[in-house]
Design an enzyme around this catalytic site. Structure first.
Site, PDB file in Angstrom:
ATOM      1  N   ARG A 295      -4.790   2.101   9.157  1.00  0.00           N
ATOM      2  CA  ARG A 295      -3.694   0.848   8.865  1.00  0.00           C
ATOM      3  C   ARG A 295      -2.841   1.173  10.226  1.00  0.00           C
ATOM      4  O   ARG A 295      -2.049   2.293  10.190  1.00  0.00           O
ATOM      5  CB  ARG A 295      -3.024   1.428   7.806  1.00  0.00           C
ATOM      6  CG  ARG A 295      -1.747   0.350   7.506  1.00  0.00           C
ATOM      7  CD  ARG A 295      -1.289   0.160   5.941  1.00  0.00           C
ATOM      8  NE  ARG A 295      -2.107  -0.555   5.383  1.00  0.00           N
ATOM      9  CZ  ARG A 295      -2.000  -1.099   4.061  1.00  0.00           C
ATOM     10  NH1 ARG A 295      -0.710  -1.033   3.766  1.00  0.00           N
ATOM     11  NH2 ARG A 295      -2.698  -1.849   3.431  1.00  0.00           N
TER      12      ARG A 295
ATOM     13  N   HIS B 216      -7.020  -7.944   7.583  1.00  0.00           N
ATOM     14  CA  HIS B 216      -7.259  -7.175   6.527  1.00  0.00           C
ATOM     15  C   HIS B 216      -8.571  -7.082   5.873  1.00  0.00           C
ATOM     16  O   HIS B 216      -8.636  -7.664   4.545  1.00  0.00           O
ATOM     17  CB  HIS B 216      -5.809  -7.273   5.368  1.00  0.00           C
ATOM     18  CG  HIS B 216      -5.496  -6.275   4.504  1.00  0.00           C
ATOM     19  ND1 HIS B 216      -6.354  -5.183   4.435  1.00  0.00           N
ATOM     20  CD2 HIS B 216      -4.817  -6.280   3.670  1.00  0.00           C
ATOM     21  CE1 HIS B 216      -5.930  -4.338   3.534  1.00  0.00           C
ATOM     22  NE2 HIS B 216      -4.881  -5.007   3.031  1.00  0.00           N
TER      23      HIS B 216
ATOM     24  N   GLN C 189      -9.312  -6.106   2.363  1.00  0.00           N
ATOM     25  CA  GLN C 189      -8.840  -6.562   1.255  1.00  0.00           C
ATOM     26  C   GLN C 189      -9.628  -7.780   0.808  1.00  0.00           C
ATOM     27  O   GLN C 189     -10.065  -8.245  -0.380  1.00  0.00           O
ATOM     28  CB  GLN C 189      -7.425  -7.112   1.444  1.00  0.00           C
ATOM     29  CG  GLN C 189      -6.734  -8.059   0.324  1.00  0.00           C
ATOM     30  CD  GLN C 189      -6.385  -7.154  -0.795  1.00  0.00           C
ATOM     31  OE1 GLN C 189      -5.593  -5.711  -0.599  1.00  0.00           O
ATOM     32  NE2 GLN C 189      -6.920  -7.382  -1.912  1.00  0.00           N
TER      33      GLN C 189
ATOM     34  N   ASP D 100       0.223 -14.716  -0.708  1.00  0.00           N
ATOM     35  CA  ASP D 100       0.715 -13.238  -0.231  1.00  0.00           C
ATOM     36  C   ASP D 100       2.220 -13.456   0.004  1.00  0.00           C
ATOM     37  O   ASP D 100       2.589 -14.471  -0.033  1.00  0.00           O
ATOM     38  CB  ASP D 100       0.096 -13.081   1.074  1.00  0.00           C
ATOM     39  CG  ASP D 100      -0.028 -11.570   1.363  1.00  0.00           C
ATOM     40  OD1 ASP D 100       0.691 -10.562   0.777  1.00  0.00           O
ATOM     41  OD2 ASP D 100       0.028 -11.110   2.708  1.00  0.00           O
TER      42      ASP D 100
ATOM     43  N   CYS E 278      -2.966 -10.058  -3.206  1.00  0.00           N
ATOM     44  CA  CYS E 278      -3.459  -8.870  -2.477  1.00  0.00           C
ATOM     45  C   CYS E 278      -2.157  -7.684  -3.353  1.00  0.00           C
ATOM     46  O   CYS E 278      -2.577  -6.467  -3.107  1.00  0.00           O
ATOM     47  CB  CYS E 278      -3.638  -8.729  -1.015  1.00  0.00           C
ATOM     48  SG  CYS E 278      -1.920  -9.068  -0.023  1.00  0.00           S
TER      49      CYS E 278
ATOM     50  N   ARG F 195     -10.636  -2.872  -4.699  1.00  0.00           N
ATOM     51  CA  ARG F 195     -10.496  -2.096  -3.408  1.00  0.00           C
ATOM     52  C   ARG F 195     -11.353  -1.010  -3.252  1.00  0.00           C
ATOM     53  O   ARG F 195     -11.972  -0.509  -2.481  1.00  0.00           O
ATOM     54  CB  ARG F 195      -8.979  -1.779  -3.231  1.00  0.00           C
ATOM     55  CG  ARG F 195      -7.838  -2.829  -3.046  1.00  0.00           C
ATOM     56  CD  ARG F 195      -8.405  -3.875  -1.784  1.00  0.00           C
ATOM     57  NE  ARG F 195      -8.181  -3.012  -0.419  1.00  0.00           N
ATOM     58  CZ  ARG F 195      -7.088  -2.631  -0.020  1.00  0.00           C
ATOM     59  NH1 ARG F 195      -6.043  -3.131  -0.534  1.00  0.00           N
ATOM     60  NH2 ARG F 195      -7.152  -1.812   1.207  1.00  0.00           N
TER      61      ARG F 195
END
Ligand code: CP
Length: 323
Positions: free
Chosen positions: A104, A131, A134, A229, A269, A297
């Protein structure tokens, strides 16, 4: 199956068929946490964080352990990478001792450099641009609820800050899946044009479609799943109040959600700001599947790790019946 080193740096690094294979494998891991153990040994998997995380850190750590491996979690502050060691050198060292690298970080260019010098699969665990882990979890959540990993023709709507990594990943991942992807955000907060163009090109191959609009109602109308988000991404917290004022029309509330199909799902998410991008009524309501999404996930990333090492080793048996 010929051995081939593959990476997952952005959502369109895989084909439509490969995405479905990973989702099929995710379903297997959902039903049996120990379906495949490619890291038996245990083999190390380096998991690097340059930004905070709860879900990604937990799901990769637990996931690697359940795959028989050793999750080596390294924070920026505790590594030489954080003190300026070149990515290229870090990559060569980590890939001598680990079976995969998960990172990340900030710029997409950084993870591309990590992959270029790595001899093991590299996974993007979130960059400023994408991402993809996700998105696999989110699509696995839809697949569980509709009982099929064939997501062609499903309509997904993302509303809110559409210039962020989640919007970009829904565009690319949804196009790969052959979905109808609708993205709505205010002017100035729409996806990058080059990424939207890449999504349109991929959608033309898979039978999907792409709509980018400033109209949240148009995006959500008759959707199978509605996503949002946080309006302020990591590192932008100081701008929260200023930026929030631009987004009220994009809040997912009962009125907006009522435009989607009656059985539409709501996903986020996480972490979420109740009363901002989504009301409590929606995120805690019966259409919300955010806790399944968070758990997924784990299953989706185990599937991705297993799929990538199966490609690298040329070992189809790791994929079981999905091959
Ligand atoms: N959704 C997500 O990536 O969560 P974390 O930031 O907690 O990892």
């Amino acid at each position: 199956m010929m051995p081939k080193l593959r990476h997952m740096l952005r959502d369109d690094d895989i084909t439509h068929a490969e995405q479905k294979q990973i989702l099929d494998l995710g379903m297997k891991f959902w039903k049996n946490r120990y379906y495949s153990r490619p890291f038996e040994g245990p083999q190390g998997v380096a998991i690097l964080f340059d930004k905070p995380s709860t879900r990604t850190r937990t799901s990769f750590s637990v996931g690697v352990a359940e795959l028989g491996g050793y999750p080596l979690v390294i924070d920026k502050s505790g590594s030489q990478l954080g003190r300026g060691e070149p990515v290229e050198d870090t990559s060569r060292v980590l890939s001598r001792m680990n079976s995969a690298i998960v990172w990340r970080t900030f710029g997409q260019d950084l993870i591309e450099r990590m992959a270029q010098y790595s001899s093991v699969p590299v996974i993007n665990a979130l960059t400023d641009d994408f991402h993809p882990c996700q998105i696999l979890a989110d699509f696995l959540t839809i697949a569980q609820h509709c009982k099929s990993t064939d997501l062609k023709g499903k309509t997904i709507a993302y509303v809110g800050d559409s210039a962020n990594n989640m919007a970009h990943s829904y565009l690319l991942g949804g196009a790969v899946a052959g979905m109808n992807v609708r993205i709505a955000g205010p002017l100035g907060f729409l996806p990058r044009e080059d990424i939207a163009d890449d999504a349109r090109a991929r959608a033309a191959e898979t039978g999907g479609s792409i709509l980018v609009t400033t109209d949240p109602q148009e995006a959500v109308k008759e959707a199978d799943c509605v996503f949002t988000d946080t309006w302020v991404s990591m590192g932008e917290e100081e701008d929260y109040e200023l930026k929030s004022n631009l987004f009220w029309d994009y809040q997912v509330n009962a009125e907006l959600m009522s435009l989607a199909k009656p059985d539409a799902l709501f996903q986020h998410c996480l972490p979420a700001y109740r009363g901002k991008e989504v009301t409590s009524e929606i995120i805690d309501g019966k259409q919300s599947v955010v806790w399944d999404e968070a758990e997924n996930r784990l299953h989706a990333q185990k599937a991705l790790l297993t799929w990538l090492v199966a490609q690298q080793r040329g070992d189809e048996s790791l994929l079981g019946e999905t091959a």
